[in-house]
Design a protein around this motif. Structure first.
Motif, PDB file in Angstrom:
ATOM      1  N   THR A  76     -38.813 -44.577 -32.476  1.00 34.96           N
ATOM      2  CA  THR A  76     -38.641 -45.088 -31.115  1.00 34.96           C
ATOM      3  C   THR A  76     -37.728 -44.139 -30.342  1.00 34.96           C
ATOM      4  OG1 THR A  76     -38.861 -47.376 -31.870  1.00 34.96           O
ATOM      5  CG2 THR A  76     -37.867 -47.022 -29.696  1.00 34.96           C
ATOM      6  N   PRO A  77     -38.213 -43.593 -29.227  1.00 40.32           N
ATOM      7  CA  PRO A  77     -37.375 -42.655 -28.476  1.00 40.32           C
ATOM      8  C   PRO A  77     -36.280 -43.391 -27.704  1.00 40.32           C
ATOM      9  CG  PRO A  77     -39.406 -43.038 -27.284  1.00 40.32           C
ATOM     10  CD  PRO A  77     -39.540 -43.766 -28.602  1.00 40.32           C
ATOM     11  N   PHE A  78     -35.150 -42.759 -27.552  1.00 41.04           N
ATOM     12  CA  PHE A  78     -34.042 -43.298 -26.767  1.00 41.04           C
ATOM     13  C   PHE A  78     -34.152 -42.653 -25.386  1.00 41.04           C
ATOM     14  CE2 PHE A  78     -29.099 -43.560 -26.512  1.00 41.04           C
ATOM     15  CZ  PHE A  78     -29.224 -44.385 -25.401  1.00 41.04           C
ATOM     16  N   LEU A  79     -34.870 -43.331 -24.474  1.00 37.73           N
ATOM     17  CA  LEU A  79     -35.131 -42.772 -23.154  1.00 37.73           C
ATOM     18  C   LEU A  79     -34.031 -43.173 -22.178  1.00 37.73           C
ATOM     19  CD1 LEU A  79     -38.992 -43.397 -22.912  1.00 37.73           C
ATOM     20  CD2 LEU A  79     -37.797 -41.330 -23.658  1.00 37.73           C
ATOM     21  N   LYS A  80     -33.445 -42.189 -21.555  1.00 35.57           N
ATOM     22  CA  LYS A  80     -32.357 -42.428 -20.608  1.00 35.57           C
ATOM     23  C   LYS A  80     -32.889 -42.240 -19.185  1.00 35.57           C
ATOM     24  CE  LYS A  80     -27.857 -40.685 -19.117  1.00 35.57           C
ATOM     25  NZ  LYS A  80     -26.802 -39.650 -19.323  1.00 35.57           N
ATOM     26  N   PRO A  81     -32.997 -43.328 -18.404  1.00 31.24           N
ATOM     27  CA  PRO A  81     -33.521 -43.205 -17.044  1.00 31.24           C
ATOM     28  C   PRO A  81     -32.563 -42.460 -16.121  1.00 31.24           C
ATOM     29  CG  PRO A  81     -32.732 -45.434 -17.434  1.00 31.24           C
ATOM     30  CD  PRO A  81     -32.654 -44.716 -18.746  1.00 31.24           C
ATOM     31  N   VAL A  82     -33.114 -41.589 -15.315  1.00 32.50           N
ATOM     32  CA  VAL A  82     -32.322 -40.816 -14.358  1.00 32.50           C
ATOM     33  C   VAL A  82     -32.895 -41.042 -12.965  1.00 32.50           C
ATOM     34  CG1 VAL A  82     -31.605 -38.516 -13.615  1.00 32.50           C
ATOM     35  CG2 VAL A  82     -31.766 -39.053 -16.063  1.00 32.50           C
ATOM     36  N   HIS A  83     -32.095 -41.609 -12.081  1.00 34.49           N
ATOM     37  CA  HIS A  83     -32.523 -41.827 -10.703  1.00 34.49           C
ATOM     38  C   HIS A  83     -32.256 -40.557  -9.892  1.00 34.49           C
ATOM     39  CE1 HIS A  83     -33.134 -46.223 -11.073  1.00 34.49           C
ATOM     40  NE2 HIS A  83     -32.222 -46.093 -12.026  1.00 34.49           N
ATOM     41  N   PHE A  84     -33.185 -40.264  -8.999  1.00 32.47           N
ATOM     42  CA  PHE A  84     -33.037 -39.054  -8.192  1.00 32.47           C
ATOM     43  C   PHE A  84     -33.705 -39.275  -6.843  1.00 32.47           C
ATOM     44  CE2 PHE A  84     -37.010 -38.775 -10.392  1.00 32.47           C
ATOM     45  CZ  PHE A  84     -37.881 -38.129  -9.527  1.00 32.47           C
ATOM     46  N   ASP A  85     -33.546 -38.319  -5.959  1.00 26.77           N
ATOM     47  CA  ASP A  85     -34.106 -38.403  -4.619  1.00 26.77           C
ATOM     48  C   ASP A  85     -35.617 -38.200  -4.679  1.00 26.77           C
ATOM     49  OD1 ASP A  85     -34.741 -38.329  -1.965  1.00 26.77           O
ATOM     50  OD2 ASP A  85     -33.552 -36.557  -1.475  1.00 26.77           O
ATOM     51  N   ILE A  86     -36.384 -39.264  -4.412  1.00 30.65           N
ATOM     52  CA  ILE A  86     -37.839 -39.191  -4.506  1.00 30.65           C
ATOM     53  C   ILE A  86     -38.404 -38.173  -3.517  1.00 30.65           C
ATOM     54  CG2 ILE A  86     -39.967 -40.513  -4.201  1.00 30.65           C
ATOM     55  CD1 ILE A  86     -38.473 -42.964  -5.166  1.00 30.65           C
ATOM     56  N   ALA A  87     -37.729 -38.025  -2.379  1.00 29.27           N
ATOM     57  CA  ALA A  87     -38.206 -37.074  -1.365  1.00 29.27           C
ATOM     58  C   ALA A  87     -38.070 -35.632  -1.837  1.00 29.27           C
ATOM     59  CB  ALA A  87     -37.441 -37.272  -0.067  1.00 29.27           C
ATOM     60  N   SER A  88     -37.235 -35.426  -2.874  1.00 28.24           N
ATOM     61  CA  SER A  88     -37.040 -34.076  -3.416  1.00 28.24           C
ATOM     62  C   SER A  88     -37.143 -34.130  -4.934  1.00 28.24           C
ATOM     63  CB  SER A  88     -35.665 -33.531  -2.995  1.00 28.24           C
ATOM     64  OG  SER A  88     -35.436 -32.272  -3.565  1.00 28.24           O
ATOM     65  N   PRO A  89     -38.386 -34.082  -5.476  1.00 24.83           N
ATOM     66  CA  PRO A  89     -38.580 -34.201  -6.927  1.00 24.83           C
ATOM     67  C   PRO A  89     -37.770 -33.199  -7.738  1.00 24.83           C
ATOM     68  CG  PRO A  89     -40.683 -34.305  -5.780  1.00 24.83           C
ATOM     69  CD  PRO A  89     -39.650 -33.917  -4.757  1.00 24.83           C
ATOM     70  N   ALA A  90     -37.521 -32.020  -7.179  1.00 26.00           N
ATOM     71  CA  ALA A  90     -36.760 -30.995  -7.905  1.00 26.00           C
ATOM     72  C   ALA A  90     -35.339 -31.444  -8.191  1.00 26.00           C
ATOM     73  CB  ALA A  90     -36.756 -29.692  -7.119  1.00 26.00           C
ATOM     74  N   SER A  91     -34.858 -32.448  -7.443  1.00 31.67           N
ATOM     75  CA  SER A  91     -33.478 -32.912  -7.638  1.00 31.67           C
ATOM     76  C   SER A  91     -33.282 -33.530  -9.022  1.00 31.67           C
ATOM     77  CB  SER A  91     -33.097 -33.927  -6.553  1.00 31.67           C
ATOM     78  OG  SER A  91     -33.905 -35.088  -6.633  1.00 31.67           O
ATOM     79  N   PHE A  92     -34.383 -33.964  -9.668  1.00 28.97           N
ATOM     80  CA  PHE A  92     -34.279 -34.494 -11.029  1.00 28.97           C
ATOM     81  C   PHE A  92     -33.674 -33.452 -11.962  1.00 28.97           C
ATOM     82  CE2 PHE A  92     -36.457 -34.787 -15.239  1.00 28.97           C
ATOM     83  CZ  PHE A  92     -35.794 -35.915 -15.706  1.00 28.97           C
ATOM     84  N   PHE A  93     -34.045 -32.190 -11.751  1.00 31.22           N
ATOM     85  CA  PHE A  93     -33.575 -31.122 -12.632  1.00 31.22           C
ATOM     86  C   PHE A  93     -32.152 -30.670 -12.291  1.00 31.22           C
ATOM     87  CE2 PHE A  93     -38.252 -30.728 -12.345  1.00 31.22           C
ATOM     88  CZ  PHE A  93     -38.543 -31.076 -13.649  1.00 31.22           C
TER      89      PHE A  93
END
Length: 314
Positions: A227-244
């Motif tokens: 079972t993976p331990f997935l950690k959700p990360v919220h980011f600016d949807i208008a700027s997908p690159a902000s996830f990185f």
């Protein structure tokens, strides 16, 4: 009222001679006469004067001829435009693409350009998948073609899709890349394997766009009884690159496609480093998917399959 009757009336209005009009329309005079009588019956108008000497337009017929000539022109233009729209719709392809960093997006863009050049008039549009998964989007008609990721041995994945009426085309395959903070304990491991990630927080995006990496990670871990331990990360949807650009803690890692190695968002950061994974189970293969009953989508997959070999994309 049948438009053909009005067209026949227009021919008669120009000649005001049943014999000449019938000859031009390639029908008998009696047949044209019946059609004109039918038109008068439908409209409730006296359009033609019938006397012993000659047939001519009645006053209402003259006005009717003048106005309906414009109507027929509008009708013909409408039909022409509708046929163009129908043709465009038949030749238009909607394709769902991956999020940032997957090299398969560039492959699809190039294939789309090549397809438009060869199939003149064809339109190809690209957008990200929102709300549903790739299979649901195909089945509900939201897209003609979607993409998906599979980790490790994908033969079972391809077979399962084939049995459910989904055709696949492999676009690209490459090892996954893992990113972590410089002080993360996993950095000491020079040959990270799948088992090493079992209890490690894996950062995944939280947005309304479908996260292919998260779905493929869950599927891989479940396939191997983990079972993976997935950690959700919220980011600016208008700027997908902000996830990185998200902050890493000392334990969390991020899995990406190999295309992100040259992406400035991650590669320019001094607080993190990466490792290209050598475990075959952590190899990502991207696919283009289409319903087997969608002829235009299958045509694109066949076209793309040939181009992938010609250009050595895969």
């Amino acid at each position: 009222m049948h438009i053909e009757l009005i067209k026949e009336f227009q021919v008669f209005a120009l000649t005001q001679n049943l014999s000449k009009a019938a000859k031009e329309l390639h029908m008998t005079q009696s047949c044209l006469g019946k059609h004109m009588a039918e038109l008068e019956s439908e409209t409730g108008l006296e359009l033609i004067n019938h006397d012993s000497k000659r047939v001519s337009l009645a006053p209402a017929g003259k006005y009717f001829a003048q106005e309906t000539s414009t109507m027929i022109a509008v009708w013909e233009d409408c039909l022409r435009r509708c046929k163009e729209i129908q043709k465009q719709a038949q030749e238009s392809l909607s394709i769902a693409i991956f999020l940032e960093g997957n090299p398969s997006n560039d492959i699809l863009f190039q294939l789309g350009r090549d397809y438009r050049k060869e199939r003149k008039g064809a339109e190809v549009t690209f957008s990200k998948l929102v709300g549903t998964n790739p299979i649901e989007s195909l089945n509900d008609g939201a897209f003609d073609i979607t993409v998906d990721l599979c980790f490790g041995d994908c033969s079972h994945y391809v077979n399962a899709l084939s049995e459910s009426g989904i055709s696949t085309l492999e676009l690209q395959s490459s090892p996954l890349v893992i990113w972590f903070r410089n002080d993360n304990r996993i950095a000491r491991n020079s040959n990270i394997q799948l088992e090493d990630l079992e209890r490690i927080p894996i950062m995944t995006s939280v947005s309304n766009s479908y996260d292919y990496m998260r779905a493929a990670t869950k599927s891989l871990f479940e396939e191997h009884g983990m079972t993976p331990f997935l950690k959700p990360v919220h980011f600016d949807i208008a700027s997908p690159a902000s996830f990185f650009l998200s902050d890493f803690d000392s334990r969390s890692v991020m899995l990406t496609s190999i295309g992100m190695v040259n992406n400035h968002c991650l590669s320019s950061r001094e607080d993190i480093c990466h490792q290209i994974l050598d475990d075959g189970r952590l190899r990502a293969t991207s696919f283009a998917l289409a319903r087997a009953d969608n002829e235009k989508a299958l045509s694109f997959l066949q076209f793309s399959g040939a181009r992938l070999q010609d250009y050595n994309y895969s």
